[in-house]
Enzyme design. Structure first.
Site, PDB file in Angstrom:
ATOM      1  N   ALA A  63       0.814  -1.314  -0.113  1.00 50.12           N
ATOM      2  CA  ALA A  63      -0.055   0.065  -0.030  1.00 50.12           C
ATOM      3  C   ALA A  63       0.907   1.106  -0.045  1.00 50.12           C
ATOM      4  O   ALA A  63       2.129   1.220   0.413  1.00 50.12           O
ATOM      5  CB  ALA A  63      -0.930  -0.221   1.171  1.00 50.12           C
ATOM      6  N   GLY A 108       0.517  -5.015   0.984  1.00 47.89           N
ATOM      7  CA  GLY A 108      -0.475  -4.856  -0.052  1.00 47.89           C
ATOM      8  C   GLY A 108      -0.418  -5.813  -1.225  1.00 47.89           C
ATOM      9  O   GLY A 108      -1.397  -6.160  -1.821  1.00 47.89           O
ATOM     10  N   GLU A 111      -0.848  -9.445  -0.407  1.00 39.79           N
ATOM     11  CA  GLU A 111      -2.096  -9.413  -0.050  1.00 39.79           C
ATOM     12  C   GLU A 111      -2.792  -9.558  -1.424  1.00 39.79           C
ATOM     13  O   GLU A 111      -3.926 -10.336  -1.670  1.00 39.79           O
ATOM     14  CB  GLU A 111      -2.714  -8.536   0.629  1.00 39.79           C
ATOM     15  CG  GLU A 111      -2.097  -8.434   2.326  1.00 39.79           C
ATOM     16  CD  GLU A 111      -2.351  -7.293   3.079  1.00 39.79           C
ATOM     17  OE1 GLU A 111      -1.916  -6.209   2.549  1.00 39.79           O
ATOM     18  OE2 GLU A 111      -2.699  -7.664   4.194  1.00 39.79           O
ATOM     19  N   GLU A 131       4.576  -5.235   7.427  1.00 38.34           N
ATOM     20  CA  GLU A 131       4.004  -3.969   8.124  1.00 38.34           C
ATOM     21  C   GLU A 131       4.404  -4.012   9.856  1.00 38.34           C
ATOM     22  O   GLU A 131       4.323  -2.347   9.961  1.00 38.34           O
ATOM     23  CB  GLU A 131       2.473  -4.466   7.902  1.00 38.34           C
ATOM     24  CG  GLU A 131       1.660  -4.285   6.909  1.00 38.34           C
ATOM     25  CD  GLU A 131       1.772  -5.484   6.019  1.00 38.34           C
ATOM     26  OE1 GLU A 131       2.621  -6.313   6.206  1.00 38.34           O
ATOM     27  OE2 GLU A 131       0.913  -5.416   5.070  1.00 38.34           O
TER      28      GLU A 131
HETATM   29  N1  CO8 Z   1       4.648   3.108  -0.835  1.00 39.15           N
HETATM   30  C1  CO8 Z   1       4.809   4.345  -1.521  1.00 39.15           C
HETATM   31  N2  CO8 Z   1       5.906   4.348  -2.147  1.00 39.15           N
HETATM   32  C2  CO8 Z   1       6.949   3.452  -2.392  1.00 39.15           C
HETATM   33  C3  CO8 Z   1       6.446   2.063  -1.973  1.00 39.15           C
HETATM   34  C4  CO8 Z   1       5.195   2.048  -1.136  1.00 39.15           C
HETATM   35  N3  CO8 Z   1       4.800   1.070  -0.489  1.00 39.15           N
HETATM   36  N4  CO8 Z   1       7.519   1.010  -2.119  1.00 39.15           N
HETATM   37  C5  CO8 Z   1       8.107   1.939  -3.015  1.00 39.15           C
HETATM   38  N5  CO8 Z   1       7.921   2.990  -3.232  1.00 39.15           N
HETATM   39  C6  CO8 Z   1       8.732   4.276  -3.758  1.00 39.15           C
HETATM   40  C7  CO8 Z   1       9.922   4.688  -3.060  1.00 39.15           C
HETATM   41  O1  CO8 Z   1       9.395   5.601  -2.157  1.00 39.15           O
HETATM   42  C8  CO8 Z   1      10.658   5.114  -4.104  1.00 39.15           C
HETATM   43  O2  CO8 Z   1      10.097   6.460  -4.642  1.00 39.15           O
HETATM   44  P1  CO8 Z   1      11.342   7.470  -4.863  1.00 39.15           P
HETATM   45  O3  CO8 Z   1      11.912   7.261  -6.090  1.00 39.15           O
HETATM   46  O4  CO8 Z   1      10.378   9.044  -5.088  1.00 39.15           O
HETATM   47  O5  CO8 Z   1      12.168   7.733  -3.784  1.00 39.15           O
HETATM   48  C9  CO8 Z   1      10.310   4.364  -5.406  1.00 39.15           C
HETATM   49  O6  CO8 Z   1       9.002   3.791  -5.045  1.00 39.15           O
HETATM   50  C10 CO8 Z   1      11.346   3.101  -5.464  1.00 39.15           C
HETATM   51  O7  CO8 Z   1      11.525   2.510  -4.347  1.00 39.15           O
HETATM   52  P2  CO8 Z   1      12.940   2.555  -3.715  1.00 39.15           P
HETATM   53  O8  CO8 Z   1      14.102   3.712  -4.062  1.00 39.15           O
HETATM   54  O9  CO8 Z   1      12.825   2.393  -2.183  1.00 39.15           O
HETATM   55  O10 CO8 Z   1      13.522   0.966  -4.282  1.00 39.15           O
HETATM   56  P3  CO8 Z   1      14.617  -0.015  -3.676  1.00 39.15           P
HETATM   57  O11 CO8 Z   1      14.824  -1.052  -5.012  1.00 39.15           O
HETATM   58  O12 CO8 Z   1      15.708   0.684  -3.112  1.00 39.15           O
HETATM   59  O13 CO8 Z   1      13.613  -0.814  -2.699  1.00 39.15           O
HETATM   60  C11 CO8 Z   1      11.964  -2.139  -1.855  1.00 39.15           C
HETATM   61  C12 CO8 Z   1      12.546  -1.628  -3.025  1.00 39.15           C
HETATM   62  C13 CO8 Z   1      12.649  -3.002  -0.887  1.00 39.15           C
HETATM   63  C14 CO8 Z   1      10.412  -2.718  -2.289  1.00 39.15           C
HETATM   64  C15 CO8 Z   1      11.548  -0.637  -1.043  1.00 39.15           C
HETATM   65  O14 CO8 Z   1      10.705   0.275  -1.831  1.00 39.15           O
HETATM   66  C16 CO8 Z   1      10.633  -0.901   0.049  1.00 39.15           C
HETATM   67  O15 CO8 Z   1      11.000  -1.396   1.256  1.00 39.15           O
HETATM   68  N6  CO8 Z   1       9.045  -0.425  -0.245  1.00 39.15           N
HETATM   69  C17 CO8 Z   1       8.265  -0.605   0.754  1.00 39.15           C
HETATM   70  C18 CO8 Z   1       7.678  -1.768   1.071  1.00 39.15           C
HETATM   71  C19 CO8 Z   1       6.719  -1.837   2.134  1.00 39.15           C
HETATM   72  O16 CO8 Z   1       6.809  -1.624   3.381  1.00 39.15           O
HETATM   73  N7  CO8 Z   1       5.553  -2.413   1.877  1.00 39.15           N
HETATM   74  C20 CO8 Z   1       4.346  -2.626   2.746  1.00 39.15           C
HETATM   75  C21 CO8 Z   1       3.669  -1.142   2.830  1.00 39.15           C
HETATM   76  S1  CO8 Z   1       2.301  -1.452   4.196  1.00 39.15           S
HETATM   77  C22 CO8 Z   1       1.145  -2.066   3.461  1.00 39.15           C
HETATM   78  O17 CO8 Z   1       1.206  -2.693   2.312  1.00 39.15           O
HETATM   79  C23 CO8 Z   1      -0.067  -2.518   4.388  1.00 39.15           C
HETATM   80  C24 CO8 Z   1      -1.250  -2.918   3.347  1.00 39.15           C
HETATM   81  C25 CO8 Z   1      -2.634  -2.614   4.061  1.00 39.15           C
HETATM   82  C26 CO8 Z   1      -2.818  -1.256   4.502  1.00 39.15           C
HETATM   83  C27 CO8 Z   1      -3.923  -1.143   5.292  1.00 39.15           C
HETATM   84  C28 CO8 Z   1      -4.300   0.088   5.557  1.00 39.15           C
HETATM   85  C29 CO8 Z   1      -5.000   0.370   6.694  1.00 39.15           C
END
Ligand code: CO8
Length: 258
Positions: A63, A108, A111, A131
């Site tokens: 998400a 997400g 999921e 999460e």
């Molecule tokens: N949300 C927003 N932006 C994201 C997300 C995300 N989940 N994942 C990646 N991005 C963005 C980064 O911020 C980055 O943006 P920018 O270039 O503007 O800085 C771009 O995508 C590229 O990402 P990275 O530079 O971080 O790429 P890397 O190769 O270095 O890393 C990863 C890749 C490991 C996937 C890393 O991006 C990461 O850890 N992302 C987040 C993963 C995460 O924690 N996902 C879980 C989110 S929580 C969730 O899904 C809950 C679901 C239920 C919600 C219920 C709500 C109540």
């Protein structure tokens, strides 16, 4: 639609989450567009759906953390409900669904893949429920579907530790059915979807319904679900053609969804 693409390839529909700059993170607009795409699909014509992510790096990296970061409790609950409603629609969608996981499937994203009937992935795929490391629970069905797919012990370990797993481990624990070299994943997904699409659609959909509905019931009630779906296939043109062809020792004609 900009954030969710939909393409028909013969009898197969392909849904692509399309925000590659943020690794296809699920914001509200993506969820709304996914909902609209599902509502617009011609279920009479199409026979199988593939769900995937745009680009080579990510299926869906979760998400959208930027959107979630400022939510209050009520907004958090509402966002969880928005995702759950769409994923429930996908899970119960009449057509069979295959997630083709082409990279990160985190939070997400994992999921979303789990709301599909089953998952195949590239050898570059990474799965996880990160999460608790962000101070929240999985919120789009992860606490429920992961435990049902891989068992409560493995689900709890993955969720409590927030540890990501690679494709080979996902295969070992039964989260995915098969792993392909990244360059071969889409072709494999389309081939698999095509082989499902070639079977009698009324029967395939009845199997999906019986498996999904029965999973939530005690076995004695679950088999009644199956009996009803089994009965619903009889006197269809496809049942008559399928069985007729067997008895006449010939290959059946293409099924017609009637
Ligand atoms: N949300 C927003 N932006 C994201 C997300 C995300 N989940 N994942 C990646 N991005 C963005 C980064 O911020 C980055 O943006 P920018 O270039 O503007 O800085 C771009 O995508 C590229 O990402 P990275 O530079 O971080 O790429 P890397 O190769 O270095 O890393 C990863 C890749 C490991 C996937 C890393 O991006 C990461 O850890 N992302 C987040 C993963 C995460 O924690 N996902 C879980 C989110 S929580 C969730 O899904 C809950 C679901 C239920 C919600 C219920 C709500 C109540």
């Amino acid at each position: 639609m900009e954030m969710v693409l939909f393409e028909e390839k013969g009898l197969v529909g392909v849904i692509t989450i399309n925000r590659p700059k943020v690794l296809n993170a699920l914001c509200s607009q993506v969820l709304d567009e996914l909902n609209e795409v599902l509502d617009s699909i011609d279920t009479k014509k199409l026979r199988c759906l593939v769900v995937t992510g745009a680009g080579e790096k990510s299926f869906v990296a979760g998400a959208d953390i930027s959107e979630m970061s400022t939510l209050n409790k009520e907004q958090g609950e509402a966002f969880g409900k928005k995702g759950n409603d769409v994923f429930l629609k996908l899970e119960a969608f009449p057509l069979p669904t295959v997630a083709a996981v082409n990279g990160f499937a985190l939070g997400g994203g994992c999921e979303l893949a789990m709301a599909c009937d089953f998952r195949i992935c590239s050898d570059t795929a990474v799965f996880g429920q990160p999460e608790v490391g962000l101070g929240i629970t999985p919120g789009f069905g992860g606490t429920q579907r992961l435990a049902r797919i891989v068992g409560p012990g493995m689900a709890k370990q993955m969720i409590y530790t927030a540890r990501n797993i690679k494709a080979d481990e996902a295969l070992r624990i039964g989260l995915v059915n098969a792993v392909y070299p990244a360059a071969e994943l889409y072709a494999a997904a389309e081939k698999l979807a095509g082989s499902i699409a070639a079977n009698a659609p009324i029967a395939v959909r009845a199997c999906k319904k019986a498996i999904n509905e029965g999973a939530a019931l005690p076995i004695a009630e679950a088999v009644v679900c199956e009996e009803k779906e089994f009965g619903s296939c009889f006197q269809t043109a496809d049942q008559q053609e399928g069985m007729g062809a067997f008895l006449e020792k010939r290959k059946h004609e293409a099924f017609t969804n009637r």
